[in-house]
Design a protein around this motif. Structure first.
Motif, mmCIF file in Angstrom:
data_model
loop_
_atom_site.group_PDB
_atom_site.id
_atom_site.type_symbol
_atom_site.label_atom_id
_atom_site.label_comp_id
_atom_site.label_asym_id
_atom_site.label_seq_id
_atom_site.Cartn_x
_atom_site.Cartn_y
_atom_site.Cartn_z
ATOM 1 N N GLY A 34 39.636 42.047 81.601
ATOM 2 C CA GLY A 34 39.149 41.579 82.890
ATOM 3 C C GLY A 34 40.315 41.049 83.701
ATOM 4 N N ASP A 35 40.040 40.692 84.947
ATOM 5 C CA ASP A 35 41.087 40.211 85.838
ATOM 6 C C ASP A 35 41.707 38.906 85.340
ATOM 7 O OD1 ASP A 35 40.852 42.339 87.526
ATOM 8 O OD2 ASP A 35 40.046 41.216 89.233
ATOM 9 N N MET A 36 42.877 38.616 85.855
ATOM 10 C CA MET A 36 43.558 37.361 85.574
ATOM 11 C C MET A 36 42.706 36.182 86.041
ATOM 12 S SD MET A 36 47.323 36.204 86.943
ATOM 13 C CE MET A 36 46.778 36.224 88.665
ATOM 14 N N SER A 37 42.678 35.137 85.231
ATOM 15 C CA SER A 37 42.049 33.854 85.572
ATOM 16 C C SER A 37 40.527 33.877 85.568
ATOM 17 C CB SER A 37 42.537 33.348 86.944
ATOM 18 O OG SER A 37 43.932 33.142 86.913
ATOM 19 N N VAL A 38 39.903 34.902 84.989
ATOM 20 C CA VAL A 38 38.445 34.863 84.892
ATOM 21 C C VAL A 38 37.990 34.023 83.691
ATOM 22 C CG1 VAL A 38 38.142 37.071 86.051
ATOM 23 C CG2 VAL A 38 38.274 37.007 83.553
ATOM 24 N N GLY A 39 38.924 33.661 82.794
ATOM 25 C CA GLY A 39 38.572 32.790 81.681
ATOM 26 C C GLY A 39 38.394 33.514 80.359
ATOM 27 N N TRP A 74 41.248 40.946 70.194
ATOM 28 C CA TRP A 74 42.450 41.057 71.027
ATOM 29 C C TRP A 74 42.155 40.557 72.437
ATOM 30 C CZ3 TRP A 74 47.204 42.809 69.341
ATOM 31 C CH2 TRP A 74 47.234 43.374 68.063
ATOM 32 N N ASP A 75 42.943 39.585 72.865
ATOM 33 C CA ASP A 75 42.859 39.020 74.217
ATOM 34 C C ASP A 75 43.956 39.665 75.059
ATOM 35 O OD1 ASP A 75 42.536 37.442 76.453
ATOM 36 O OD2 ASP A 75 43.410 35.645 75.562
ATOM 37 N N THR A 76 43.593 40.355 76.132
ATOM 38 C CA THR A 76 44.570 41.107 76.916
ATOM 39 C C THR A 76 44.882 40.422 78.239
ATOM 40 O OG1 THR A 76 42.900 42.452 78.060
ATOM 41 C CG2 THR A 76 43.709 43.251 75.928
ATOM 42 N N ALA A 77 46.063 40.732 78.775
ATOM 43 C CA ALA A 77 46.488 40.184 80.068
ATOM 44 C C ALA A 77 45.673 40.802 81.192
ATOM 45 C CB ALA A 77 47.973 40.451 80.285
ATOM 46 N N GLY A 78 45.416 40.014 82.240
ATOM 47 C CA GLY A 78 44.577 40.497 83.326
ATOM 48 C C GLY A 78 45.320 41.001 84.549
ATOM 49 N N ALA A 82 34.399 47.706 70.237
ATOM 50 C CA ALA A 82 33.635 46.813 71.103
ATOM 51 C C ALA A 82 34.574 46.222 72.134
ATOM 52 C CB ALA A 82 32.957 45.708 70.304
ATOM 53 N N ALA A 83 34.059 46.020 73.339
ATOM 54 C CA ALA A 83 34.861 45.451 74.423
ATOM 55 C C ALA A 83 34.030 44.451 75.213
ATOM 56 C CB ALA A 83 35.375 46.545 75.348
ATOM 57 N N ILE A 84 34.584 43.252 75.374
ATOM 58 C CA ILE A 84 34.002 42.246 76.267
ATOM 59 C C ILE A 84 34.670 42.415 77.612
ATOM 60 C CG2 ILE A 84 33.753 39.778 76.707
ATOM 61 C CD1 ILE A 84 33.982 39.385 73.630
ATOM 62 N N MET A 85 33.901 42.756 78.628
ATOM 63 C CA MET A 85 34.442 42.948 79.968
ATOM 64 C C MET A 85 34.002 41.755 80.812
ATOM 65 S SD MET A 85 34.323 47.058 80.512
ATOM 66 C CE MET A 85 35.757 46.895 81.572
ATOM 67 N N ALA A 86 34.979 40.894 81.126
ATOM 68 C CA ALA A 86 34.690 39.593 81.713
ATOM 69 C C ALA A 86 34.986 39.561 83.206
ATOM 70 C CB ALA A 86 35.500 38.505 80.998
ATOM 71 N N TYR A 87 34.159 38.824 83.924
ATOM 72 C CA TYR A 87 34.357 38.623 85.359
ATOM 73 C C TYR A 87 33.869 37.223 85.732
ATOM 74 C CZ TYR A 87 29.319 39.421 85.694
ATOM 75 O OH TYR A 87 27.959 39.317 85.530
ATOM 76 N N HIS A 95 39.254 48.317 85.087
ATOM 77 C CA HIS A 95 39.206 47.994 83.665
ATOM 78 C C HIS A 95 38.392 48.991 82.838
ATOM 79 C CE1 HIS A 95 41.360 44.303 84.407
ATOM 80 N NE2 HIS A 95 40.467 43.956 85.322
ATOM 81 N N LEU A 96 37.260 49.450 83.347
ATOM 82 C CA LEU A 96 36.475 50.409 82.579
ATOM 83 C C LEU A 96 37.222 51.726 82.384
ATOM 84 C CD1 LEU A 96 33.841 50.889 81.090
ATOM 85 C CD2 LEU A 96 32.816 51.664 83.240
ATOM 86 N N PRO A 97 37.872 52.276 83.410
ATOM 87 C CA PRO A 97 38.675 53.485 83.168
ATOM 88 C C PRO A 97 39.788 53.269 82.149
ATOM 89 C CG PRO A 97 38.253 53.228 85.514
ATOM 90 C CD PRO A 97 37.779 51.967 84.852
ATOM 91 N N LEU A 98 40.431 52.091 82.162
ATOM 92 C CA LEU A 98 41.477 51.808 81.168
ATOM 93 C C LEU A 98 40.890 51.773 79.759
ATOM 94 C CD1 LEU A 98 43.556 49.006 82.938
ATOM 95 C CD2 LEU A 98 44.301 51.331 82.444
ATOM 96 N N LEU A 99 39.735 51.142 79.629
ATOM 97 C CA LEU A 99 39.089 51.074 78.323
ATOM 98 C C LEU A 99 38.753 52.469 77.807
ATOM 99 C CD1 LEU A 99 37.722 49.290 76.093
ATOM 100 C CD2 LEU A 99 35.612 49.519 77.439
ATOM 101 N N GLN A 100 38.244 53.310 78.682
ATOM 102 C CA GLN A 100 37.810 54.640 78.277
ATOM 103 C C GLN A 100 38.973 55.537 77.860
ATOM 104 O OE1 GLN A 100 35.636 55.548 81.867
ATOM 105 N NE2 GLN A 100 33.681 54.868 81.005
ATOM 106 N N GLN A 101 40.176 55.183 78.263
ATOM 107 C CA GLN A 101 41.347 55.967 77.864
ATOM 108 C C GLN A 101 41.685 55.809 76.391
ATOM 109 O OE1 GLN A 101 44.738 55.091 80.360
ATOM 110 N NE2 GLN A 101 43.560 55.339 82.249
#
Length: 242
Positions: free
Chosen positions: A22-27, A65-69, A86-91, A106-112
């Motif tokens: 998810g984006d930066m700073s969404v928590g 895994w916690d990824t950079a936003g 599994a993917a948690i997509m946060a906003y 983010h969804l296109p990146l995940l699907q890759q």
């Protein structure tokens, strides 16, 4: 009762890989830390690349895994999504742009890189700050994203028994935080009331190179094995809230 304690003798391979994007700073990082420690931590620094955690679920090891936003880390985020089941997509519920970017970036990146049938959980964050005047994303929109992102589970109409994988959460109060992770684990690695696997071969469905707990670099992170409370971001950088 199922216990979720740190593995004392990690197996060579994790049984399930979960990523949060998810984006930066969404928590994102505060969500993980709230789940792992049961406490809210508001002093976490920005995630650089990714951070790795290990969680025990019954007999299973879960790699989280916690990824950079930031957009400049998009290539890395796609790499860290490799073989995720599994993917948690946060906003941020009060920030429309962070929700729209789930569809756009983010969804296109995940699907890759993720598994073809990757379970996607839509997670709205910072619910404790939401008021009727500050809410920018509705519950219905969050549910629709979760439905759209899981076509193999919902759109063919064959899994009507599944709850739509959508939650609005607060890392401050803890609301729904545990439910997010429990939903993932119960769906992909179900256990009976005694904590024994209901599907003994469930872990074998994973790709053989999900993550080597003795050498996490095989999953895109240079470092040694991690325990639940240890973070191993690339280049020795401290990971954090974003």
């Amino acid at each position: 009762m199922v216990t979720e304690e740190m593995a004392t003798t990690p197996k060579k391979k994790a049984d399930l890989k979960v990523v949060i994007i998810g984006d930066m700073s969404v928590g994102k990082s505060t969500l993980i830390q709230r789940y792992l420690s049961g406490k809210f931590q508001d002093t976490l620094s920005q995630t650089i690349g990714a951070a790795f955690f290990l969680k025990q679920w019954g007999p299973y090891n879960i790699a989280i895994w916690d990824t950079a936003g930031e957009e400049k880390f998009s290539g890395l985020s796609s790499f860290y999504c490799r073989n995720a089941r599994a993917a948690i997509m946060a906003y941020d519920i009060s920030e429309r742009e962070s929700f729209d970017s789930l569809y756009a970036r983010h969804l296109p990146l995940l699907q890759q890189g993720a598994e073809e049938d990757c379970l996607v959980i839509a997670v709205g964050t910072k619910l404790d700050l939401v008021t009727p005047n500050t809410r920018e994303v509705t519950n219905e929109e969050g549910e629709k994203f979760a439905y759209d992102a899981n076509p193999s589970r919902f759109q063919d109409g064959t899994r009507t028994d599944l709850r739509i994988p959508f939650y609005e959460t607060s890392s401050v109060t803890g609301e729904n935080v545990d439910n997010v992770f429990t939903y993932i684990f119960k769906t992909l690695l179900p256990l009976d009331p005694e904590g024994n696997p209901i599907e003994p071969n469930a872990a074998r469905k994973r790709s053989p190179d999900v993550v080597d707990l003795e050498n996490p670099s095989n999953a895109g992170n240079a470092g040694k094995s991690s325990k639940e409370s240890e973070r191993l971001p690339p280049q020795g950088k401290k990971a954090g809230c974003c």
